[in-house]
Motif scaffolding. Structure first.
Motif, PDB file in Angstrom:
ATOM      1  N   LEU A  77      33.924  -3.061  -6.932  1.00 33.16           N
ATOM      2  CA  LEU A  77      34.511  -2.021  -7.771  1.00 33.16           C
ATOM      3  C   LEU A  77      35.963  -2.346  -8.101  1.00 33.16           C
ATOM      4  CD1 LEU A  77      33.117   1.027  -5.781  1.00 33.16           C
ATOM      5  CD2 LEU A  77      32.229   0.099  -7.921  1.00 33.16           C
ATOM      6  N   PRO A  78      36.473  -1.812  -9.195  1.00 26.50           N
ATOM      7  CA  PRO A  78      37.900  -2.011  -9.507  1.00 26.50           C
ATOM      8  C   PRO A  78      38.779  -1.457  -8.382  1.00 26.50           C
ATOM      9  CG  PRO A  78      36.740  -1.017 -11.363  1.00 26.50           C
ATOM     10  CD  PRO A  78      35.791  -1.030 -10.210  1.00 26.50           C
ATOM     11  N   VAL A  79      39.961  -2.029  -8.233  1.00 25.47           N
ATOM     12  CA  VAL A  79      40.872  -1.636  -7.156  1.00 25.47           C
ATOM     13  C   VAL A  79      41.164  -0.130  -7.212  1.00 25.47           C
ATOM     14  CG1 VAL A  79      43.205  -1.948  -6.233  1.00 25.47           C
ATOM     15  CG2 VAL A  79      41.887  -3.931  -6.980  1.00 25.47           C
ATOM     16  N   ALA A  80      41.351   0.412  -8.398  1.00 23.48           N
ATOM     17  CA  ALA A  80      41.641   1.849  -8.515  1.00 23.48           C
ATOM     18  C   ALA A  80      40.482   2.671  -7.953  1.00 23.48           C
ATOM     19  CB  ALA A  80      41.906   2.222  -9.965  1.00 23.48           C
ATOM     20  N   ALA A  81      39.248   2.267  -8.226  1.00 16.57           N
ATOM     21  CA  ALA A  81      38.083   2.974  -7.702  1.00 16.57           C
ATOM     22  C   ALA A  81      37.999   2.816  -6.181  1.00 16.57           C
ATOM     23  CB  ALA A  81      36.809   2.457  -8.360  1.00 16.57           C
ATOM     24  N   GLN A  82      38.291   1.629  -5.690  1.00 21.56           N
ATOM     25  CA  GLN A  82      38.294   1.403  -4.232  1.00 21.56           C
ATOM     26  C   GLN A  82      39.291   2.347  -3.562  1.00 21.56           C
ATOM     27  OE1 GLN A  82      38.776  -2.743  -3.005  1.00 21.56           O
ATOM     28  NE2 GLN A  82      37.953  -3.392  -4.988  1.00 21.56           N
ATOM     29  N   ASN A  83      40.491   2.450  -4.138  1.00 21.06           N
ATOM     30  CA  ASN A  83      41.520   3.313  -3.564  1.00 21.06           C
ATOM     31  C   ASN A  83      41.100   4.781  -3.573  1.00 21.06           C
ATOM     32  OD1 ASN A  83      43.194   1.111  -3.080  1.00 21.06           O
ATOM     33  ND2 ASN A  83      44.304   1.351  -5.004  1.00 21.06           N
ATOM     34  N   LYS A  84      40.512   5.216  -4.655  1.00 23.89           N
ATOM     35  CA  LYS A  84      40.074   6.611  -4.744  1.00 23.89           C
ATOM     36  C   LYS A  84      38.980   6.903  -3.733  1.00 23.89           C
ATOM     37  CE  LYS A  84      41.458   7.176  -9.501  1.00 23.89           C
ATOM     38  NZ  LYS A  84      41.115   7.127 -10.885  1.00 23.89           N
ATOM     39  N   LEU A  85      38.024   6.002  -3.613  1.00 28.15           N
ATOM     40  CA  LEU A  85      36.951   6.197  -2.633  1.00 28.15           C
ATOM     41  C   LEU A  85      37.492   6.172  -1.207  1.00 28.15           C
ATOM     42  CD1 LEU A  85      34.168   4.053  -4.304  1.00 28.15           C
ATOM     43  CD2 LEU A  85      34.079   6.517  -3.865  1.00 28.15           C
ATOM     44  N   SER A  86      38.417   5.279  -0.953  1.00 27.80           N
ATOM     45  CA  SER A  86      39.023   5.194   0.372  1.00 27.80           C
ATOM     46  C   SER A  86      39.784   6.471   0.708  1.00 27.80           C
ATOM     47  CB  SER A  86      39.954   3.982   0.435  1.00 27.80           C
ATOM     48  OG  SER A  86      40.597   3.919   1.677  1.00 27.80           O
ATOM     49  N   ASN A  87      40.553   6.959  -0.241  1.00 31.35           N
ATOM     50  CA  ASN A  87      41.300   8.200  -0.024  1.00 31.35           C
ATOM     51  C   ASN A  87      40.371   9.379   0.222  1.00 31.35           C
ATOM     52  OD1 ASN A  87      43.771   6.925  -0.280  1.00 31.35           O
ATOM     53  ND2 ASN A  87      43.986   7.417  -2.453  1.00 31.35           N
ATOM     54  N   ARG A  88      39.297   9.477  -0.545  1.00 36.58           N
ATOM     55  CA  ARG A  88      38.334  10.569  -0.352  1.00 36.58           C
ATOM     56  C   ARG A  88      37.670  10.447   1.009  1.00 36.58           C
ATOM     57  NH1 ARG A  88      36.937  14.033  -4.213  1.00 36.58           N
ATOM     58  NH2 ARG A  88      34.856  14.335  -3.366  1.00 36.58           N
ATOM     59  N   SER A  89      37.358   9.232   1.411  1.00 36.04           N
ATOM     60  CA  SER A  89      36.735   9.019   2.715  1.00 36.04           C
ATOM     61  C   SER A  89      37.667   9.469   3.837  1.00 36.04           C
ATOM     62  CB  SER A  89      36.369   7.544   2.881  1.00 36.04           C
ATOM     63  OG  SER A  89      35.817   7.318   4.140  1.00 36.04           O
ATOM     64  N   LEU A  90      38.941   9.124   3.732  1.00 36.77           N
ATOM     65  CA  LEU A  90      39.919   9.544   4.742  1.00 36.77           C
ATOM     66  C   LEU A  90      40.050  11.064   4.783  1.00 36.77           C
ATOM     67  CD1 LEU A  90      42.706   6.844   4.203  1.00 36.77           C
ATOM     68  CD2 LEU A  90      41.137   7.041   6.155  1.00 36.77           C
ATOM     69  N   LEU A  91      40.082  11.693   3.613  1.00 36.40           N
ATOM     70  CA  LEU A  91      40.176  13.148   3.558  1.00 36.40           C
ATOM     71  C   LEU A  91      38.950  13.803   4.184  1.00 36.40           C
ATOM     72  CD1 LEU A  91      41.680  13.636  -0.014  1.00 36.40           C
ATOM     73  CD2 LEU A  91      42.816  14.082   2.173  1.00 36.40           C
ATOM     74  N   ARG A  92      37.769  13.250   3.908  1.00 34.38           N
ATOM     75  CA  ARG A  92      36.540  13.799   4.495  1.00 34.38           C
ATOM     76  C   ARG A  92      36.543  13.644   6.019  1.00 34.38           C
ATOM     77  NH1 ARG A  92      33.340  15.817   1.047  1.00 34.38           N
ATOM     78  NH2 ARG A  92      33.115  15.011  -1.028  1.00 34.38           N
ATOM     79  N   GLN A  93      37.001  12.475   6.503  1.00 33.22           N
ATOM     80  CA  GLN A  93      37.079  12.262   7.955  1.00 33.22           C
ATOM     81  C   GLN A  93      38.023  13.264   8.597  1.00 33.22           C
ATOM     82  OE1 GLN A  93      38.159   8.183   8.592  1.00 33.22           O
ATOM     83  NE2 GLN A  93      36.256   7.389   7.738  1.00 33.22           N
ATOM     84  N   LEU A  95      38.861  16.212   7.418  1.00 30.38           N
ATOM     85  CA  LEU A  95      38.237  17.524   7.339  1.00 30.38           C
ATOM     86  C   LEU A  95      37.163  17.673   8.406  1.00 30.38           C
ATOM     87  CD1 LEU A  95      38.090  20.196   5.812  1.00 30.38           C
ATOM     88  CD2 LEU A  95      36.437  19.142   4.286  1.00 30.38           C
ATOM     89  N   ASP A  96      36.350  16.640   8.594  1.00 30.23           N
ATOM     90  CA  ASP A  96      35.328  16.677   9.640  1.00 30.23           C
ATOM     91  C   ASP A  96      35.953  16.845  11.015  1.00 30.23           C
ATOM     92  OD1 ASP A  96      33.308  16.445   7.790  1.00 30.23           O
ATOM     93  OD2 ASP A  96      32.998  14.290   8.107  1.00 30.23           O
ATOM     94  N   SER A  97      37.072  16.161  11.255  1.00 31.05           N
ATOM     95  CA  SER A  97      37.763  16.281  12.540  1.00 31.05           C
ATOM     96  C   SER A  97      38.248  17.706  12.762  1.00 31.05           C
ATOM     97  CB  SER A  97      38.956  15.326  12.611  1.00 31.05           C
ATOM     98  OG  SER A  97      38.516  13.991  12.563  1.00 31.05           O
ATOM     99  N   LEU A  98      38.796  18.319  11.712  1.00 29.84           N
ATOM    100  CA  LEU A  98      39.263  19.698  11.819  1.00 29.84           C
ATOM    101  C   LEU A  98      38.100  20.647  12.091  1.00 29.84           C
ATOM    102  CD1 LEU A  98      41.880  19.881   8.922  1.00 29.84           C
ATOM    103  CD2 LEU A  98      42.341  19.952  11.371  1.00 29.84           C
ATOM    104  N   GLU A  99      36.975  20.429  11.423  1.00 29.83           N
ATOM    105  CA  GLU A  99      35.809  21.285  11.640  1.00 29.83           C
ATOM    106  C   GLU A  99      35.303  21.130  13.065  1.00 29.83           C
ATOM    107  OE1 GLU A  99      32.962  20.446   8.582  1.00 29.83           O
ATOM    108  OE2 GLU A  99      34.113  21.521   7.073  1.00 29.83           O
TER     109      GLU A  99
END
Length: 109
Positions: A77-93, A95-99
């Motif tokens: 994937l393009p670098v911009a897409a990689q960064n967006k997916l990585s950021n979303r993954s970190l945010l989900r992790q 959020l899961d930790s908080l839950e």
């Protein structure tokens, strides 16, 4: 001033505040018909935006499945897409930790 376009049956199909090609009428004030048309357009837009958010999650899940099966590499994937997916993954992790913390607190009570 409102510039209008009606279909052959007389139904509003477009309302704009600027003259446009194909307009078939105009109104100096927002009539009830114009207000209804604008509200309907806003509702359609809100539905489309909600659908966009839902589709983002579907695409995320699809990318996860494709990468976990080795069909797609994240680096394909393009670098911009990689960064967006990585950021979303970190945010989900996070959020899961908080839950999980909240659920553990409930168990302790």
């Amino acid at each position: 001033m409102y510039y209008l376009q009606r279909n052959p049956r007389g139904t509003l199909v477009r309302v704009d505040t600027q003259p446009f090609e194909g307009m078939t009428g105009e109104s100096e004030q927002a009539t009830l018909e114009i207000t209804h048309w604008e509200n309907h357009q806003k509702a359609l837009l809100a539905g489309l935006q909600k659908s966009d958010l839902e589709l983002v999650r579907v695409l995320e899940d699809l990318i996860y499945v494709l990468t976990s099966k080795g069909i797609l590499s994240i680096t394909d994937l393009p670098v911009a897409a990689q960064n967006k997916l990585s950021n979303r993954s970190l945010l989900r992790q996070e959020l899961d930790s908080l839950e999980n913390l909240l659920n553990e607190d409930e168990i302790l009570l």
